[in-house]
Design an enzyme around this catalytic site. Structure first.
Site, mmCIF file in Angstrom:
data_model
loop_
_atom_site.group_PDB
_atom_site.id
_atom_site.type_symbol
_atom_site.label_atom_id
_atom_site.label_comp_id
_atom_site.label_asym_id
_atom_site.label_seq_id
_atom_site.Cartn_x
_atom_site.Cartn_y
_atom_site.Cartn_z
ATOM 1 N N SER A 26 0.593 -1.142 0.255
ATOM 2 C CA SER A 26 0.242 0.138 0.573
ATOM 3 C C SER A 26 0.789 1.283 -0.007
ATOM 4 C CB SER A 26 -0.733 0.037 1.233
ATOM 5 O OG SER A 26 -0.394 -0.308 2.032
ATOM 6 N N GLY A 72 2.956 2.998 -2.369
ATOM 7 C CA GLY A 72 3.692 2.976 -2.987
ATOM 8 C C GLY A 72 4.770 2.347 -1.959
ATOM 9 N N GLU A 76 -6.864 4.633 -11.427
ATOM 10 C CA GLU A 76 -5.570 5.246 -11.706
ATOM 11 C C GLU A 76 -4.903 4.182 -12.799
ATOM 12 O OE1 GLU A 76 -2.134 5.207 -8.848
ATOM 13 O OE2 GLU A 76 -3.470 3.896 -8.032
ATOM 14 N N GLU A 83 -3.785 0.861 -12.263
ATOM 15 C CA GLU A 83 -4.550 0.058 -11.232
ATOM 16 C C GLU A 83 -5.513 0.867 -10.929
ATOM 17 O OE1 GLU A 83 -2.060 0.291 -7.527
ATOM 18 O OE2 GLU A 83 -0.214 -0.256 -8.925
ATOM 19 N N ASP A 110 -6.321 8.198 -1.999
ATOM 20 C CA ASP A 110 -5.457 9.546 -1.356
ATOM 21 C C ASP A 110 -5.428 10.769 -2.174
ATOM 22 O OD1 ASP A 110 -3.900 8.289 -3.103
ATOM 23 O OD2 ASP A 110 -2.450 7.749 -1.406
ATOM 24 N N THR A 111 -5.607 10.279 -3.764
ATOM 25 C CA THR A 111 -5.413 11.727 -4.086
ATOM 26 C C THR A 111 -6.610 13.043 -4.542
ATOM 27 O OG1 THR A 111 -5.845 10.767 -6.409
ATOM 28 C CG2 THR A 111 -3.657 10.722 -5.823
ATOM 29 N N ARG A 118 2.258 9.981 6.505
ATOM 30 C CA ARG A 118 1.308 10.718 5.827
ATOM 31 C C ARG A 118 0.613 11.666 7.190
ATOM 32 N NH1 ARG A 118 -1.415 8.798 0.796
ATOM 33 N NH2 ARG A 118 -2.806 8.279 2.095
#
Length: 389
Positions: A159, A161, A265, A277, A284-285, A360
């Site tokens: 997850s 990245g 994505e 993906e 999140d974006t 984050r």
């Protein structure tokens, strides 16, 4: 639809399996409709646990622990919010009559890069980059030569990245191998992907309520080490590319089925669109939608789960900038200049109980009625005013 009050025998109840900052917003939106909420995670005081009616801390990879909390609470809807989860528990819960969002098979396909890539490329015939799967370093070397350099190397399951890298030459492969193996999730198998020289990448948020499919305006984003740091909406793209993106997003979400919001994505090169993906949950974006839309991705997710209408108003352009911890702390403090709290900005501090480098911890959202570029510049300026201890 009839709405209930929380903590009653007939309450509509949503259970989150995974309770991070995105789940926190889902919980808040659900509670605005009087829905009872249960937040489950692998550590205490996760962001969504702080605002839910009830919370549990369990081993998310343990089938029996997940099933125990599901059977105890008997949720109306189960919303898996993380990839690192025992999938057998979801299939069992579904067989017992519980409603998994969007469905257990979709979660199974999307939590593993091998499953979703083969589903998208082979079963649905979507355009993707070239790829191979490997389990040994020798196979990695061979796949990289077949695909060519540079290439992207990722664990099949991780997850945010984690474990992802780009190998520019054969000399980079040992480092990529070690980085992938250290990632959380399933690193027993890796995917080696062609590096597409795309112009930009987008998230196409796609909401399904069982009757209609609705698309949010495309979201552009910039990633660093496989994790997003900036996003903006809308992404300036041609109508041809936008239509192709929506068509591709509809094909993959129709194939997966179920209700809820999906973060699809995509890579875009000119007017060509490539599948990358998909996440069967808020993305999140997509936090930028909290300032650009009358119904954020989190509100749309709850509406879609409940089978409610998905119409919303676009307010204008916006951007988001993620703040990531610079150090490790068991008592994290984020220092934000007062000047960051402007009339066209929103600050969200997630309240995570522990920080580590790269985690984050907060996000800055900015609005500009007419320009995504100006909104992004504002977001970058504001996030520069964040510091941690």
């Amino acid at each position: 639809m009839k709405f209930t009050a929380p903590l009653k025998s007939d309450s509509i109840k949503i259970m989150l399996l995974g309770s991070g900052e995105l789940g926190k917003e889902v919980i808040i939106e659900a509670q605005r409709l009087g829905i009872e909420t249960v937040a489950v995670d692998s550590y205490n005081n996760a962001p969504a646990q702080l605002v839910a009616n009830k919370s549990y801390t369990i081993n998310m990879k343990n089938e029996n622990e997940i099933l125990d909390v599901i059977r105890r609470e008997k949720p109306t809807y189960i919303l898996p919010e993380v990839e690192a989860i025992n999938i057998k528990a979801l299939f069992t819960a579904e067989s017992e009559g519980f409603h998994v969002i969007p469905n257990a098979d979709a979660v199974n396909k999307t939590m593993n890069r091998k499953n979703i890539r083969e589903f998208a490329a082979v079963e649905l015939g979507l355009q993707t980059s070239k790829y191979e799967f490997v389990t040994t370093f020798e196979a990695l070397e061979k796949a990289a030569l077949n695909i060519g350099f540079p290439c992207v190397i990722k664990p099949v399951m991780s997850s945010s990245g984690h474990g992802q890298s780009i190998a520019k030459t054969a000399a980079d492969l040992p480092k990529s191998w070690e980085l992938a193996k250290e990632a959380r999730g399933d690193a027993s198998e890796l995917i080696v992907e062609e590096f597409i020289t795309f112009d930009y990448e987008i998230t196409m948020l796609t909401a399904r309520n069982g009757k209609d499919t609705v698309f949010c305006e495309p979201i552009g984003h910039i990633q660093q080490d496989g994790d997003y740091i900036f996003s903006w909406q809308p992404m300036n793209m041609s109508e041809v590319a936008k239509e192709k993106s929506q068509e591709l997003a509809k094909k993959i979400t129709d194939g997966l089925g179920g209700r809820g919001i999906f973060g699809v994505e995509l890579f875009v090169k000119g007017d060509e669109v490539y599948f990358s993906e998909v996440s069967p949950r808020p993305h999140d974006t997509g936090m930028v939608t909290m300032i650009t839309q009358s119904q954020s991705e989190f509100a749309l997710h709850v509406r879609a789960v409940l089978g409610l209408p998905l119409e919303y108003i676009d307010y204008g352009c916006g951007a988001s900038a993620a703040f990531k911890a610079k150090g490790d702390s068991f008592n994290p403090v984020i220092d934000i200049f007062d000047s960051s709290f402007t009339k066209d900005s929103i600050i969200r501090v997630f309240g995570k109980p522990q920080s580590h480098v790269g985690r984050r911890m907060a996000v800055a959202l900015t609005f500009d009625k007419d320009s995504s570029d100006r909104a992004l510049q504002k977001a970058k300026e504001i996030i520069g005013n964040f510091k941690d201890n």
